[in-house]
Design a protein around this motif. Structure first.
Motif, mmCIF file in Angstrom:
data_model
loop_
_atom_site.group_PDB
_atom_site.id
_atom_site.type_symbol
_atom_site.label_atom_id
_atom_site.label_comp_id
_atom_site.label_asym_id
_atom_site.label_seq_id
_atom_site.Cartn_x
_atom_site.Cartn_y
_atom_site.Cartn_z
ATOM 1 N N SER A 1 60.103 -4.116 47.912
ATOM 2 C CA SER A 1 61.308 -3.351 47.610
ATOM 3 C C SER A 1 61.948 -2.761 48.865
ATOM 4 C CB SER A 1 60.987 -2.219 46.620
ATOM 5 O OG SER A 1 62.163 -1.715 46.035
ATOM 6 N N ALA A 2 61.593 -3.289 50.027
ATOM 7 C CA ALA A 2 62.171 -2.768 51.274
ATOM 8 C C ALA A 2 63.694 -2.909 51.250
ATOM 9 C CB ALA A 2 61.592 -3.520 52.472
ATOM 10 N N GLY A 3 64.398 -1.793 51.435
ATOM 11 C CA GLY A 3 65.850 -1.810 51.427
ATOM 12 C C GLY A 3 66.477 -2.047 50.071
ATOM 13 N N ARG A 4 65.698 -1.897 49.009
ATOM 14 C CA ARG A 4 66.202 -2.165 47.662
ATOM 15 C C ARG A 4 65.643 -1.128 46.695
ATOM 16 N NH1 ARG A 4 67.339 -7.545 46.347
ATOM 17 N NH2 ARG A 4 66.200 -7.317 44.388
ATOM 18 N N ASP A 5 66.487 -0.631 45.822
ATOM 19 C CA ASP A 5 66.017 0.166 44.695
ATOM 20 C C ASP A 5 67.087 0.194 43.612
ATOM 21 O OD1 ASP A 5 67.938 2.105 45.328
ATOM 22 O OD2 ASP A 5 66.499 3.633 45.932
ATOM 23 N N VAL A 6 66.769 0.867 42.525
ATOM 24 C CA VAL A 6 67.697 1.050 41.412
ATOM 25 C C VAL A 6 67.888 2.543 41.208
ATOM 26 C CG1 VAL A 6 67.998 0.805 38.910
ATOM 27 C CG2 VAL A 6 67.094 -1.110 40.262
ATOM 28 N N ARG A 7 69.113 2.990 41.095
ATOM 29 C CA ARG A 7 69.414 4.380 40.738
ATOM 30 C C ARG A 7 69.911 4.403 39.298
ATOM 31 N NH1 ARG A 7 71.619 9.015 43.071
ATOM 32 N NH2 ARG A 7 69.778 8.924 44.441
ATOM 33 N N ILE A 8 69.219 5.142 38.453
ATOM 34 C CA ILE A 8 69.614 5.297 37.058
ATOM 35 C C ILE A 8 70.008 6.750 36.823
ATOM 36 C CG2 ILE A 8 68.900 5.129 34.636
ATOM 37 C CD1 ILE A 8 66.932 2.963 35.432
ATOM 38 N N GLU A 9 71.201 6.960 36.308
ATOM 39 C CA GLU A 9 71.671 8.299 35.974
ATOM 40 C C GLU A 9 71.320 8.591 34.521
ATOM 41 O OE1 GLU A 9 72.981 10.644 37.750
ATOM 42 O OE2 GLU A 9 73.449 9.606 39.641
ATOM 43 N N VAL A 10 70.553 9.649 34.330
ATOM 44 C CA VAL A 10 70.128 10.069 32.999
ATOM 45 C C VAL A 10 70.788 11.400 32.673
ATOM 46 C CG1 VAL A 10 68.161 10.721 31.546
ATOM 47 C CG2 VAL A 10 67.921 8.874 33.233
ATOM 48 N N VAL A 11 71.413 11.496 31.512
ATOM 49 C CA VAL A 11 72.040 12.738 31.058
ATOM 50 C C VAL A 11 71.672 12.958 29.600
ATOM 51 C CG1 VAL A 11 74.160 14.078 30.856
ATOM 52 C CG2 VAL A 11 73.995 12.285 32.605
ATOM 53 N N GLY A 12 71.157 14.134 29.290
ATOM 54 C CA GLY A 12 70.824 14.445 27.910
ATOM 55 C C GLY A 12 69.823 13.489 27.298
ATOM 56 N N GLY A 13 68.893 12.997 28.112
ATOM 57 C CA GLY A 13 67.857 12.103 27.603
ATOM 58 C C GLY A 13 68.289 10.663 27.425
ATOM 59 N N GLN A 14 69.478 10.309 27.921
ATOM 60 C CA GLN A 14 69.986 8.949 27.794
ATOM 61 C C GLN A 14 70.358 8.388 29.161
ATOM 62 O OE1 GLN A 14 70.126 7.314 24.773
ATOM 63 N NE2 GLN A 14 69.233 9.149 23.833
ATOM 64 N N ALA A 15 70.054 7.114 29.379
ATOM 65 C CA ALA A 15 70.487 6.437 30.602
ATOM 66 C C ALA A 15 71.968 6.108 30.452
ATOM 67 C CB ALA A 15 69.682 5.166 30.833
ATOM 68 N N VAL A 16 72.797 6.712 31.320
ATOM 69 C CA VAL A 16 74.244 6.582 31.203
ATOM 70 C C VAL A 16 74.758 5.369 31.977
ATOM 71 C CG1 VAL A 16 76.446 7.695 31.710
ATOM 72 C CG2 VAL A 16 74.552 9.040 30.795
ATOM 73 N N CYS A 17 74.258 5.172 33.189
ATOM 74 C CA CYS A 17 74.665 4.019 33.990
ATOM 75 C C CYS A 17 73.642 3.817 35.099
ATOM 76 C CB CYS A 17 76.067 4.194 34.577
ATOM 77 S SG CYS A 17 76.227 5.549 35.737
ATOM 78 N N ALA A 18 73.762 2.687 35.789
ATOM 79 C CA ALA A 18 72.799 2.373 36.839
ATOM 80 C C ALA A 18 73.437 1.489 37.894
ATOM 81 C CB ALA A 18 71.577 1.666 36.243
ATOM 82 N N VAL A 19 72.874 1.556 39.092
ATOM 83 C CA VAL A 19 73.300 0.680 40.182
ATOM 84 C C VAL A 19 72.074 0.112 40.889
ATOM 85 C CG1 VAL A 19 75.522 1.786 40.649
ATOM 86 C CG2 VAL A 19 73.461 2.666 41.768
ATOM 87 N N ARG A 20 72.270 -1.048 41.455
ATOM 88 C CA ARG A 20 71.307 -1.613 42.399
ATOM 89 C C ARG A 20 71.784 -1.239 43.790
ATOM 90 N NH1 ARG A 20 66.344 -3.572 43.448
ATOM 91 N NH2 ARG A 20 66.346 -5.100 41.749
ATOM 92 N N ARG A 21 70.916 -0.620 44.593
ATOM 93 C CA ARG A 21 71.262 -0.259 45.961
ATOM 94 C C ARG A 21 70.532 -1.203 46.908
ATOM 95 N NH1 ARG A 21 70.538 6.199 46.450
ATOM 96 N NH2 ARG A 21 68.345 5.581 46.246
#
Length: 271
Positions: free
Chosen positions: A168-188
């Motif tokens: 996973s060098a130089g790679r991850d996933v950011r998941i935005e969670v609000v109110g117990g729900q995954a709202v959106c995500a990006v691959r970085r």
């Protein structure tokens, strides 16, 4: 509904001003009267509000405001658990997958950590990740290829060492969670650094997370008591970090999803 956006008096970069302006504008669209106050102002002024959106890490201030009976989002306890990476690791230990980690023992003055560094190399291998326990935007995080490099990064600040997830060098996933729900995500993705952070040159692409990744992100936020948070996940569904007040502008630009209205809806339903 009247609220206060609590921010740091001591962070005045353009990216922070842009974020705060966006939150104020989003609040207005959500029929929320939001006023911005710095932690300096809040430390010397009387406060009256239905809630405080605490976009800072001044935990003592957040606790004092809670003692006054004002709902604080995120809570002081949640901010504290996320701000200290060692504390985050311990809180989530056994609940979600994390890199194998060794937390440096507490000292009261500058000490020789050679024995600890040697033991970490033996257990975690090289290269390994050096992280100061407090820091943002990938700062104070280093990839160490030798024991001497580990020693060179040690200061008076608490730190921990983690197994390097090379896949996973130089790679991850950011998941935005609000109110117990995954709202959106990006691959970085960062082709020039082992850290995927946008601040360090990474790029964001809209991403559809797996069911397992969503479960990890939601579970982490639930355990940490977060009303909203940004969860960073390495390849292999391995949790990297959890952010109690992640910047939401870049992810909005990448996905077209504005996190702010979700936050205000969660606050409204909680007070």
């Amino acid at each position: 509904m009247k609220g206060i956006l609590a921010v740091s008096h001591f962070l005045d970069a353009e990216k922070f001003r842009l974020l705060y302006s966006h939150l104020l504008a989003a609040a207005k669209r959500c029929s929320v009267k939001l006023e911005i106050k710095t932690n300096l102002e809040l430390s010397i002024e009387s406060v009256s509000a239905d809630f405080i959106l605490f976009w800072d890490k001044d935990v003592n201030l957040a606790r004092r405001l809670e003692k006054q009976g004002i709902p604080v989002f995120n809570s002081a306890d949640s901010i504290e658990k996320c701000d200290d990476k060692a504390r985050t690791y311990i809180e989530l230990l056994g609940a979600v997958r994390q890199p194998e980690t060794m937390i440096a023992p507490k000292t009261y003055f500058r000490s020789d950590f050679s024995d600890f560094a040697d033991a970490a190399v033996k257990k975690l291998g090289l290269p390994l990740i050096f992280k100061e326990c407090f820091g943002s935007f990938g700062q104070q995080v280093y990839l160490c290829r030798t024991t001497d490099e580990i020693i060179s990064h040690i200061t008076d600040n608490p730190f921990m060492l983690q197994k390097f997830i090379e896949a996973s060098a130089g790679r991850d996933v950011r998941i935005e969670v609000v109110g117990g729900q995954a709202v959106c995500a990006v691959r970085r993705i960062n082709e020039n650094d082992f850290r995927a952070n946008v601040t360090n040159g990474g790029k964001m692409l809209a991403y559809v997370p797996s069911r397992e990744e969503v479960q990890t992100a939601v579970q982490a936020c639930d355990i940490l008591g977060l009303s909203f948070g940004g969860v960073d996940i390495l390849d292999g569904n391995i949790l990297c970090e959890v952010n109690s007040n992640a910047h939401i502008i870049n992810i909005m630009e990448a996905t077209g999803t504005d996190i702010a209205p979700y936050i205000f809806d969660t606050v409204r339903s909680s007070i």
